[in-house]
Design a protein around this motif. Structure first.
Motif, PDB file in Angstrom:
ATOM      1  N   LEU A   1       2.801  -7.678   8.093  1.00  0.00           N
ATOM      2  CA  LEU A   1       2.224  -7.278   9.154  1.00  0.00           C
ATOM      3  C   LEU A   1       1.991  -5.725   9.243  1.00  0.00           C
ATOM      4  O   LEU A   1       0.664  -5.156   9.671  1.00  0.00           O
ATOM      5  CB  LEU A   1       2.566  -7.887  10.616  1.00  0.00           C
ATOM      6  CG  LEU A   1       2.387  -9.192  10.595  1.00  0.00           C
ATOM      7  CD1 LEU A   1       3.078  -9.542  12.088  1.00  0.00           C
ATOM      8  CD2 LEU A   1       1.231  -9.726  10.810  1.00  0.00           C
ATOM      9  N   PHE A   2       3.071  -4.992   9.163  1.00  0.00           N
ATOM     10  CA  PHE A   2       3.007  -3.316   9.047  1.00  0.00           C
ATOM     11  C   PHE A   2       1.958  -3.161   7.958  1.00  0.00           C
ATOM     12  O   PHE A   2       1.435  -2.170   7.731  1.00  0.00           O
ATOM     13  CB  PHE A   2       4.649  -3.010   8.944  1.00  0.00           C
ATOM     14  CG  PHE A   2       4.306  -1.636   8.568  1.00  0.00           C
ATOM     15  CD1 PHE A   2       3.729  -0.532   9.145  1.00  0.00           C
ATOM     16  CD2 PHE A   2       5.558  -1.060   7.748  1.00  0.00           C
ATOM     17  CE1 PHE A   2       3.533   0.607   8.972  1.00  0.00           C
ATOM     18  CE2 PHE A   2       5.631   0.431   7.718  1.00  0.00           C
ATOM     19  CZ  PHE A   2       4.716   1.192   8.243  1.00  0.00           C
ATOM     20  N   GLY A   3       2.185  -3.792   6.707  1.00  0.00           N
ATOM     21  CA  GLY A   3       1.577  -3.350   5.615  1.00  0.00           C
ATOM     22  C   GLY A   3       0.114  -3.521   5.900  1.00  0.00           C
ATOM     23  O   GLY A   3      -1.001  -2.790   5.478  1.00  0.00           O
ATOM     24  N   GLN A   4      -0.540  -4.724   6.439  1.00  0.00           N
ATOM     25  CA  GLN A   4      -1.756  -4.951   6.891  1.00  0.00           C
ATOM     26  C   GLN A   4      -2.236  -3.599   7.871  1.00  0.00           C
ATOM     27  O   GLN A   4      -3.387  -3.360   7.429  1.00  0.00           O
ATOM     28  CB  GLN A   4      -2.029  -6.461   7.599  1.00  0.00           C
ATOM     29  CG  GLN A   4      -1.910  -7.656   6.840  1.00  0.00           C
ATOM     30  CD  GLN A   4      -1.459  -8.808   7.587  1.00  0.00           C
ATOM     31  OE1 GLN A   4      -1.806  -8.795   8.856  1.00  0.00           O
ATOM     32  NE2 GLN A   4      -1.435 -10.029   7.080  1.00  0.00           N
ATOM     33  N   ALA A   5      -1.443  -3.431   8.729  1.00  0.00           N
ATOM     34  CA  ALA A   5      -2.203  -2.387   9.540  1.00  0.00           C
ATOM     35  C   ALA A   5      -2.358  -0.959   8.895  1.00  0.00           C
ATOM     36  O   ALA A   5      -3.339  -0.482   8.868  1.00  0.00           O
ATOM     37  CB  ALA A   5      -0.967  -1.967  10.770  1.00  0.00           C
TER      38      ALA A   5
ATOM     39  N   ARG B   1      -3.081  -0.990   5.770  1.00  0.00           N
ATOM     40  CA  ARG B   1      -4.207  -0.773   4.795  1.00  0.00           C
ATOM     41  C   ARG B   1      -5.621  -0.844   5.241  1.00  0.00           C
ATOM     42  O   ARG B   1      -6.348  -0.397   4.871  1.00  0.00           O
ATOM     43  CB  ARG B   1      -4.051  -2.073   4.061  1.00  0.00           C
ATOM     44  CG  ARG B   1      -3.204  -2.287   3.080  1.00  0.00           C
ATOM     45  CD  ARG B   1      -3.372  -3.516   2.095  1.00  0.00           C
ATOM     46  NE  ARG B   1      -3.000  -4.764   2.723  1.00  0.00           N
ATOM     47  CZ  ARG B   1      -1.996  -5.317   2.748  1.00  0.00           C
ATOM     48  NH1 ARG B   1      -0.761  -4.657   2.206  1.00  0.00           N
ATOM     49  NH2 ARG B   1      -1.774  -6.600   3.374  1.00  0.00           N
ATOM     50  N   GLU B   2      -5.492  -1.377   6.597  1.00  0.00           N
ATOM     51  CA  GLU B   2      -6.883  -1.494   7.439  1.00  0.00           C
ATOM     52  C   GLU B   2      -7.111   0.159   7.831  1.00  0.00           C
ATOM     53  O   GLU B   2      -8.083   0.693   7.604  1.00  0.00           O
ATOM     54  CB  GLU B   2      -6.600  -2.150   8.752  1.00  0.00           C
ATOM     55  CG  GLU B   2      -8.032  -2.222   9.478  1.00  0.00           C
ATOM     56  CD  GLU B   2      -8.099  -1.082  10.293  1.00  0.00           C
ATOM     57  OE1 GLU B   2      -9.393  -0.627  10.550  1.00  0.00           O
ATOM     58  OE2 GLU B   2      -7.390  -0.807  11.030  1.00  0.00           O
ATOM     59  N   LYS B   3      -5.916   0.946   8.392  1.00  0.00           N
ATOM     60  CA  LYS B   3      -6.086   2.298   9.035  1.00  0.00           C
ATOM     61  C   LYS B   3      -6.306   3.357   7.767  1.00  0.00           C
ATOM     62  O   LYS B   3      -7.259   4.065   7.805  1.00  0.00           O
ATOM     63  CB  LYS B   3      -4.768   2.606   9.633  1.00  0.00           C
ATOM     64  CG  LYS B   3      -4.943   3.959  10.325  1.00  0.00           C
ATOM     65  CD  LYS B   3      -3.750   4.484  11.271  1.00  0.00           C
ATOM     66  CE  LYS B   3      -3.727   5.623  11.821  1.00  0.00           C
ATOM     67  NZ  LYS B   3      -5.065   5.897  12.646  1.00  0.00           N
ATOM     68  N   ASN B   4      -5.481   3.459   6.927  1.00  0.00           N
ATOM     69  CA  ASN B   4      -5.397   4.173   5.544  1.00  0.00           C
ATOM     70  C   ASN B   4      -6.468   4.180   4.725  1.00  0.00           C
ATOM     71  O   ASN B   4      -6.830   4.819   3.922  1.00  0.00           O
ATOM     72  CB  ASN B   4      -4.051   4.691   5.286  1.00  0.00           C
ATOM     73  CG  ASN B   4      -3.222   5.374   6.149  1.00  0.00           C
ATOM     74  OD1 ASN B   4      -3.807   5.679   7.147  1.00  0.00           O
ATOM     75  ND2 ASN B   4      -2.004   5.313   5.900  1.00  0.00           N
ATOM     76  N   TYR B   5      -6.704   2.701   4.319  1.00  0.00           N
ATOM     77  CA  TYR B   5      -7.251   2.469   3.114  1.00  0.00           C
ATOM     78  C   TYR B   5      -8.665   1.486   3.374  1.00  0.00           C
ATOM     79  O   TYR B   5      -9.215   1.209   2.467  1.00  0.00           O
ATOM     80  CB  TYR B   5      -6.592   1.622   2.126  1.00  0.00           C
ATOM     81  CG  TYR B   5      -5.442   2.527   1.754  1.00  0.00           C
ATOM     82  CD1 TYR B   5      -5.331   3.574   1.121  1.00  0.00           C
ATOM     83  CD2 TYR B   5      -4.089   2.292   2.307  1.00  0.00           C
ATOM     84  CE1 TYR B   5      -4.119   4.625   0.685  1.00  0.00           C
ATOM     85  CE2 TYR B   5      -3.031   3.037   2.015  1.00  0.00           C
ATOM     86  CZ  TYR B   5      -2.897   3.959   1.416  1.00  0.00           C
ATOM     87  OH  TYR B   5      -2.005   4.994   1.072  1.00  0.00           O
ATOM     88  N   LYS B   6      -9.210   1.636   4.906  1.00  0.00           N
ATOM     89  CA  LYS B   6     -10.308   0.787   4.819  1.00  0.00           C
ATOM     90  C   LYS B   6     -10.147  -0.547   4.767  1.00  0.00           C
ATOM     91  O   LYS B   6     -11.444  -1.100   4.212  1.00  0.00           O
ATOM     92  CB  LYS B   6     -11.419   1.657   4.716  1.00  0.00           C
ATOM     93  CG  LYS B   6     -11.469   3.299   5.168  1.00  0.00           C
ATOM     94  CD  LYS B   6     -11.286   3.371   6.437  1.00  0.00           C
ATOM     95  CE  LYS B   6     -11.134   4.914   7.175  1.00  0.00           C
ATOM     96  NZ  LYS B   6     -10.220   5.630   6.694  1.00  0.00           N
TER      97      LYS B   6
ATOM     98  N   SER C   1       0.899  -1.157   0.008  1.00  0.00           N
ATOM     99  CA  SER C   1       0.009   0.054   0.157  1.00  0.00           C
ATOM    100  C   SER C   1       0.759   1.435  -0.098  1.00  0.00           C
ATOM    101  O   SER C   1       0.538   2.142  -0.747  1.00  0.00           O
ATOM    102  CB  SER C   1      -0.903   0.167   1.216  1.00  0.00           C
ATOM    103  OG  SER C   1      -0.144   0.119   2.299  1.00  0.00           O
ATOM    104  N   LEU C   2       2.002   1.187   0.665  1.00  0.00           N
ATOM    105  CA  LEU C   2       3.012   2.163   0.680  1.00  0.00           C
ATOM    106  C   LEU C   2       3.555   2.429  -0.873  1.00  0.00           C
ATOM    107  O   LEU C   2       3.834   3.648  -1.380  1.00  0.00           O
ATOM    108  CB  LEU C   2       3.800   2.187   1.767  1.00  0.00           C
ATOM    109  CG  LEU C   2       4.896   3.459   1.913  1.00  0.00           C
ATOM    110  CD1 LEU C   2       4.290   4.752   2.304  1.00  0.00           C
ATOM    111  CD2 LEU C   2       5.869   2.925   3.081  1.00  0.00           C
ATOM    112  N   LEU C   3       4.122   1.482  -1.149  1.00  0.00           N
ATOM    113  CA  LEU C   3       4.782   1.555  -2.646  1.00  0.00           C
ATOM    114  C   LEU C   3       3.586   1.838  -3.782  1.00  0.00           C
ATOM    115  O   LEU C   3       4.234   2.638  -4.606  1.00  0.00           O
ATOM    116  CB  LEU C   3       5.012   0.054  -2.886  1.00  0.00           C
ATOM    117  CG  LEU C   3       6.207  -0.219  -4.035  1.00  0.00           C
ATOM    118  CD1 LEU C   3       7.339   0.799  -3.995  1.00  0.00           C
ATOM    119  CD2 LEU C   3       6.425  -1.534  -4.335  1.00  0.00           C
TER     120      LEU C   3
END
Length: 524
Positions: free
Chosen positions: A357-361, A363-368, A172-174
């Protein structure tokens, strides 16, 4: 503050440190002998250790408060920003780089391509046109949910399947960042910098963003600094959250009058600049404090130092641990004096998995992305990938505890051990615990000495929602006149123990002072 800092660490790494010096005995130098690096370290609050990586989390500025003048009757508002910065160095040998990319890797080739990129920069040529496989950021992308999956044999780019050992940039960051490529030297080390700054979503296209005006969107700044020596690729990552301008704007609009907003806005802008500069300074200091050398055989085993047991706790190579010195997480000296050291260990948690795991967090926080939460709560997968868990805490008694011990328990270690023993049996049989965990064959025993009382425990637990995954647990609670320590190990029923742990946990058959197990609550 403790919860906030630990959460920041876990999220930044996923939350969220080689064969190294015996854990955190040194506060100024960390050496990973067989990975060929050492780092001068600050007196950080949280440190992460693995067989091939080391990292820490430090706080910069305290939470920002924009006070109102008492005379004008305006309310005070507190705008909370994440002030933590995570720094990590990760050693990837040539064989793993080649398995991840399918390309031959050597320090010689890396340095030649570094020089070529530096020449392009000096001549004003777009660095993104450089043709070198390590500059292709797809090599660093973490898998989406389910890519690595429950089946460890799912093909990936790793040497044995699964995610690439280079997977350290959340997808999601990339996919939502401004990216730049540059070169530079820090100390004696030449680095290629990959800088990612997360962008705010497009309000016209993102409906979830419209709903909250971006108030909860946590933009991240992530930098990969790549360097190499002795045919090892070193991936140095630094991560931090950027100030949430939308959240600040909303707070100003709600809490302040139009006349006062400009002044408060200027104060917040100045605070944001100070915060960002402090985080950048931490990044630069970390890079400058890295020294690379030829890998050598470590002089001591991999593990951590337990301040209560006063010994090193050896860990297998496929474990990582996080150690937090809780006194560094609070600003009140009186409270800090009552806090000790917390250590969490996990088996099977790799750097790619941490960043997944960081990416999962994110995606949930920033991209719902609800799917990321479902993946994080997939107990079957977590159990398979991280089957063992170690918890250790050591610290002084609080003032209230000291008063109670002095008045009620007469500072008698034997009586204190008995009280702990009774509390343990009441706890595992309480309705609240039984609601989630069925504890079987639970036994304890006390081993007294002149200076210490140790209460050992063991048992088997069946999670109510996962009856097919029984766990064994062993523990030790050590009581002293002025401090206490605990260590608990939870593992799969089929997993063996390190011989050193058998001694520490008083398991029968080990060369320890603990006698063989008897009936429930056996005392000696």
């Amino acid at each position: 503050m403790f919860k906030k800092s630990i959460t920041a660490a876990a999220l930044t790494l996923a939350l969220a440190l080689g064969t190294a010096a015996p854990a955190l005995g040194s506060r100024t130098l960390y050496t990973d002998a067989d990975s060929g690096f050492r780092v001068k370290t600050p007196d950080s609050a949280v440190q992460f250790v693995g067989k091939d990586f080391y990292g820490y989390v430090v706080q910069t500025l305290p939470e920002k408060k924009a006070p109102a003048s008492p005379a004008d009757g305006e309310p005070e508002i507190t705008i909370t920003e994440d002030t933590s910065t995570t720094c990590l160095i990760y050693a990837v040998p040539a064989a793993q780089v080649e398995a991840a990319t399918g390309k031959k890797f050597s320090t010689k080739d890396f340095l030649q391509n570094y020089e070529d990129l530096a020449v392009m920069e000096r001549n004003g040529i777009d660095p993104n046109k450089a043709d070198y496989f390590l500059y292709d950021l797809e090599n660093y992308r973490t898998p989406e949910d389910g890519v690595s999956g429950e089946d460890a044999s799912v093909p990936g780019t790793g040497e044995e399947g699964g995610p690439s050992p280079l997977a350290v940039i959340p997808s999601s960051l990339l996919d939502h960042a401004d990216i730049s490529l540059s070169t530079g030297k820090r100390g004696k080390n030449p680095f290629v910098f990959v800088h990612l700054v997360e962008k705010l979503p497009d309000e016209k296209k993102d409906t979830s963003f419209k709903e909250d005006g971006g108030k909860n969107f946590a933009r991240h700044d992530m930098q990969l600094a790549l360097t190499s020596a002795n045919d090892i690729l070193y991936v140095v990552t630094t991560n931090f959250e950027l100030p949430n301008l939308n959240n600040q704007k909303d707070a100003l609009k709600k809490e302040y009058t139009p006349l006062k907003r400009p002044r408060m806005s200027r104060e917040l802008t100045a605070a944001n600049t100070d915060n960002l500069n402090a985080k950048k300074a931490i990044r630069e200091t970390f890079l400058k404090n890295i020294t690379l050398f030829a890998p050598q055989e470590a002089t001591g085993p991999y593990g951590y130092w337990d301040p209560v047991l006063q010994q090193s706790v050896r860990l297998p190579d496929d474990w990582i641990y996080c150690q937090a010195r809780l006194n560094n997480l609070v600003g009140d000296p009186a409270k800090a004096a009552e806090l000790g050291t917390l250590t969490l260990g996990l088996r099977g948690l790799t750097i790619p998995r941490i960043y997944e795991l960081f990416g999962q967090a994110l995606r949930e926080k920033n991209y719902k992305d609800a799917a990321s939460i479902e993946s994080a709560l997939d107990l079957k997968r977590q159990y398979k990938e991280m089957p063992n868990f170690l918890f250790s805490y050591s610290g002084p008694y609080t003032a209230a505890q000291k008063k109670k011990i002095s008045r009620t328990l007469h500072n008698d270690l034997r009586f204190m051990g008995l009280a702990i023993d009774v509390a343990l049996h009441m706890g595992v049989n309480s309705p609240k615990v039984r609601q989630y965990l069925d504890v079987r064959d639970f036994k304890t025993r006390m081993i007294p000495s002149e200076q210490e009382m140790s209460v050992y425990l063991k048992g088997e637990g069946i999670v109510k929602e996962q009856p097919d995954y029984p766990l064994l647990f062993n523990g030790r609670i050590s009581l002293y006149k002025d401090k206490a320590g605990t260590i608990f190990l939870i593992r799969k029923k089929t997993d063996d123990l390190q011989p050193e742990w058998e001694t520490i946990l008083g398991i029968p058959g080990a060369d320890s002072a603990a006698p063989e197990s008897g009936s429930d609550s056996a005392k000696q």
